[in-house]
Design a protein around this motif. Sequence first.
Motif, PDB file in Angstrom:
ATOM      1  N   ARG A   1       0.834  -1.202   0.000  1.00  0.00           N
ATOM      2  CA  ARG A   1       0.000   0.000   0.000  1.00  0.00           C
ATOM      3  C   ARG A   1       0.875   1.261   0.000  1.00  0.00           C
ATOM      4  O   ARG A   1       0.583   2.230  -0.702  1.00  0.00           O
ATOM      5  CB  ARG A   1      -0.935   0.010   1.205  1.00  0.00           C
ATOM      6  CG  ARG A   1      -2.085  -0.932   1.063  1.00  0.00           C
ATOM      7  CD  ARG A   1      -2.992  -0.875   2.262  1.00  0.00           C
ATOM      8  NE  ARG A   1      -3.908  -2.001   2.244  1.00  0.00           N
ATOM      9  CZ  ARG A   1      -5.201  -1.893   2.448  1.00  0.00           C
ATOM     10  NH1 ARG A   1      -5.729  -0.722   2.697  1.00  0.00           N
ATOM     11  NH2 ARG A   1      -5.971  -2.955   2.394  1.00  0.00           N
TER      12      ARG A   1
ATOM     13  N   THR B   1       3.902   1.498  -1.199  1.00  0.00           N
ATOM     14  CA  THR B   1       4.515   1.567  -2.534  1.00  0.00           C
ATOM     15  C   THR B   1       3.516   2.100  -3.550  1.00  0.00           C
ATOM     16  O   THR B   1       3.859   2.946  -4.390  1.00  0.00           O
ATOM     17  CB  THR B   1       5.018   0.171  -2.959  1.00  0.00           C
ATOM     18  OG1 THR B   1       5.935  -0.305  -1.989  1.00  0.00           O
ATOM     19  CG2 THR B   1       5.690   0.228  -4.321  1.00  0.00           C
ATOM     20  N   ILE B   2       2.278   1.630  -3.468  1.00  0.00           N
ATOM     21  CA  ILE B   2       1.240   2.108  -4.396  1.00  0.00           C
ATOM     22  C   ILE B   2       0.980   3.598  -4.180  1.00  0.00           C
ATOM     23  O   ILE B   2       0.837   4.359  -5.133  1.00  0.00           O
ATOM     24  CB  ILE B   2      -0.052   1.272  -4.227  1.00  0.00           C
ATOM     25  CG1 ILE B   2       0.162  -0.132  -4.775  1.00  0.00           C
ATOM     26  CG2 ILE B   2      -1.222   1.938  -4.935  1.00  0.00           C
ATOM     27  CD1 ILE B   2      -0.974  -1.089  -4.480  1.00  0.00           C
ATOM     28  N   SER B   3       0.962   4.035  -2.929  1.00  0.00           N
ATOM     29  CA  SER B   3       0.760   5.449  -2.624  1.00  0.00           C
ATOM     30  C   SER B   3       1.899   6.302  -3.212  1.00  0.00           C
ATOM     31  O   SER B   3       1.653   7.352  -3.815  1.00  0.00           O
ATOM     32  CB  SER B   3       0.690   5.634  -1.105  1.00  0.00           C
ATOM     33  OG  SER B   3       0.665   6.989  -0.774  1.00  0.00           O
TER      34      SER B   3
ATOM     35  N   LEU C   1       3.776   5.479  -5.729  1.00  0.00           N
ATOM     36  CA  LEU C   1       3.646   5.401  -7.185  1.00  0.00           C
ATOM     37  C   LEU C   1       2.591   6.374  -7.694  1.00  0.00           C
ATOM     38  O   LEU C   1       2.796   7.050  -8.715  1.00  0.00           O
ATOM     39  CB  LEU C   1       3.309   3.968  -7.603  1.00  0.00           C
ATOM     40  CG  LEU C   1       3.233   3.684  -9.096  1.00  0.00           C
ATOM     41  CD1 LEU C   1       4.574   3.963  -9.753  1.00  0.00           C
ATOM     42  CD2 LEU C   1       2.807   2.255  -9.350  1.00  0.00           C
TER      43      LEU C   1
END
Length: 174
Positions: A43, A45-47, A49
């Motif tokens: 999560r 990492t996705i944020s 990104l």
Amino acid sequence: MTQLPLGLVIEGLVACLLVLTIAYCAVLNSRLKRLRSDEEALRATISELITTTEIAERAILGLKTTAAECDQTIGQRMAQAERLSMELASQLETGGTVLSRISQIAEAAGHGQSIRASGVDAGMASCAPNAAPAASQPQAQPTRSVSAQDLRAAAAEAAARLERFRQRNGERAA
């Protein structure tokens, strides 16, 4: 031999299976904990990104705006350069015309000076006895023809320079 009652064997077997189940649940619980921690990292990492993608989109919009401004500026400069090139071509043409006229005047002046010099010398020959015309003739005529020749040479050199300048401007325009 004594036989163990069948109920005791079954209960022992169930106890062993329960121990195995508890051990398997412990292993499964540790794997689920790792999965949850990996989920939190994923999560994060996705944020990151998503944030980076938004920054990149803004940068792309800025680049598009800058490219459009550069295109407009280059277009204006090209138009200005085209106008300047046409103006220079016009001035070069006018300069060539003026140079041609000067060359014609120089040729006419050189021809007129040699006629005047021979007329002055002839007039002096009729007025003076013998020595004066011969002494004045060689000095007056070469001075006048040399200046006319110098003027012709200068006009020819200027014409050559003008032609080289035109050729360079033609190469730059191309």
